[in-house]
Motif scaffolding. Structure first.
Motif: not given
Length: 419
Positions: A228-246
């Motif tokens: 997630f930290r190194d993903h080139p598309d941070q909008i996609e990464a942060c959106t996905a990480l929001l679901l993960e932490t949820w």
């Protein structure tokens, strides 16, 4: 402002309805959209708090759904249905997917019980996702009014970008229900009660400890966070990480609830509750991160560090907790045991805990007789995973809160010494 949403004729349900009673007894905010409706079936079949068994195992097993995809801790619906069966005491049998609404309705049990189904939240008008977002979502369906109408039960509880999802019971005309599900894949799952597994707290914690030991000695956490930290598309990464932490937040809250139920008053219960609070805070930070990157701003860098810390702390806590409540490492606290005893008696008598706490003799409380005394003993044995010695079950002990507290402390201490 969230868009207005409508549900088809929300129906007040009679208090005697077991499913509605089960929903009222569940913290629906600690379960995901697949778990929550299976939890309702389990509690209705086997009694309150049966669903907490879903929180017994503390897992972190991310998978990569496909090439170029970010990792996720979310299992597929089929995997989750299979994993829920044994702990909930349910026989869940998946049928072939259907895409015809009438075909789905013909699968509704003739005995008036519920069909568990996985369908598209986009098609469900009682959800804020309706007409906004496609995602797998469970619902309980049954035939009512002689087959002319369909009842939909959905205990899902969540704040979404489109409004709040809350537990609801809806009744729809049969044609309306068929139209809702027509043309979209639906996975029907027949659900029947099955014998719930015997509780073995120590074995469960040992299994958690083994998983944690492996996690602490490999790079699973490092690779997961880096994806997630190194993903080139941070909008996609942060959106996905929001679901993960949820998802991780809800699973940790459920684990804390399970621990508090079966190891009340222990330091482990306190530690898991603190971890759950920390996960809740991280989920909030991830929501902020999504909003920032959507505005072209960088995500807060501490999120990756905090995610690593929490996953590592989960593993360390599980690794150290294989034998809670025993010996000198995890002693039960008398004040917390007293709270548990008071809460147990108050629940059995359906009275206020203050009334129980103030009573010198429980036998003076309205409704506390031999049956209630026996139920109190059995609940405390189940709660602490012990068996009281027959010679200790004296009426003078069982009729006083202090007597019951001493009994719990004495028994847990003696049985721990022999483990």
């Amino acid at each position: 402002m969230s868009p207005t949403r409508t549900a088809p004729d929300p129906r007040p349900v009679h208090p005697a309805d077991r499913l509605t009673d089960a929903i009222h007894g569940i913290d629906t905010t600690a379960l995901d959209c697949m778990q929550v409706n299976a939890a309702v079936l389990a509690d209705a079949a086997h009694g309150p708090e049966t669903h907490l068994a879903l929180g017994a195992r503390l897992r972190f097993a991310p998978r990569v759904p496909g090439p170029g995809r970010l990792p996720t801790v979310e299992p597929s619906p089929i995997e989750q249905i299979r994993s829920m069966q044994q702990p909930l005491g349910l026989a869940l049998e998946t049928g072939p997917e259907v895409t015809d609404g009438e075909e789905l309705l013909r699968l509704l049990p003739e005995d008036g019980s519920h069909l568990y189904a996985v369908a598209d939240a986009h098609r469900m008008p009682w959800l804020p996702y309706h007409n906004h977002q496609h995602m797998d979502h469970s619902v309980l369906l049954r035939s009512v009014a002689g087959g002319t109408r369909v009842e939909a039960v959905d205990a899902y509880d969540n704040e979404t970008p489109y409004g709040r999802a809350e537990p609801v019971v809806c009744v729809l005309e049969r044609a309306e229900a068929a139209a809702l599900f027509d043309g979209s894949p639906i996975l029907p799952v027949t659900a029947r009660p099955a014998p719930p597994p015997a509780l073995d707290v120590c074995r469960t914690l040992e299994e958690n400890a083994r998983d944690a030991a492996e996690l602490l000695h490999d790079d699973t956490v490092t690779r997961y966070v880096a994806a997630f930290r190194d993903h080139p598309d941070q909008i996609e990464a942060c959106t996905a990480l929001l679901l993960e932490t949820w998802l991780l937040n809800r699973s940790r809250r459920l684990h804390a609830a399970w621990t508090a139920r079966h190891l009340p008053g222990s330091p482990l219960a306190a530690s898991t509750a603190e971890q759950a609070d920390a996960w809740d805070a991280l989920a909030g930070q991830c929501y902020l991160a999504v909003r920032r990157v959507q505005r072209g701003r960088p995500a807060p860098p501490q999120i990756s560090t905090k995610l690593t810390e929490l996953l590592s702390a989960d593993a360390r806590l599980a690794a150290e907790a294989a034998h809670p409540g025993t010996g000198d490492n995890m002693p039960l606290q008398p004040a917390q045991v007293r709270e548990t005893v008071v809460d147990t008696v108050a629940d059995i008598l359906r009275t206020h805990r203050e009334t129980v706490a103030a009573a010198d003799e429980l036998s003076r409380l309205d409704g506390f007789a031999s049956f209630q005394m026996v139920e109190t003993v059995e609940r405390l044995e189940d709660t602490y995973g012990v068996q009281f010695a027959p010679g200790d079950l004296e009426p003078a002990v069982l009729r006083r809160v202090d007597g019951l507290v001493d009994l719990v402390l004495r028994t847990t201490g003696v049985q721990a010494a022999h483990q």
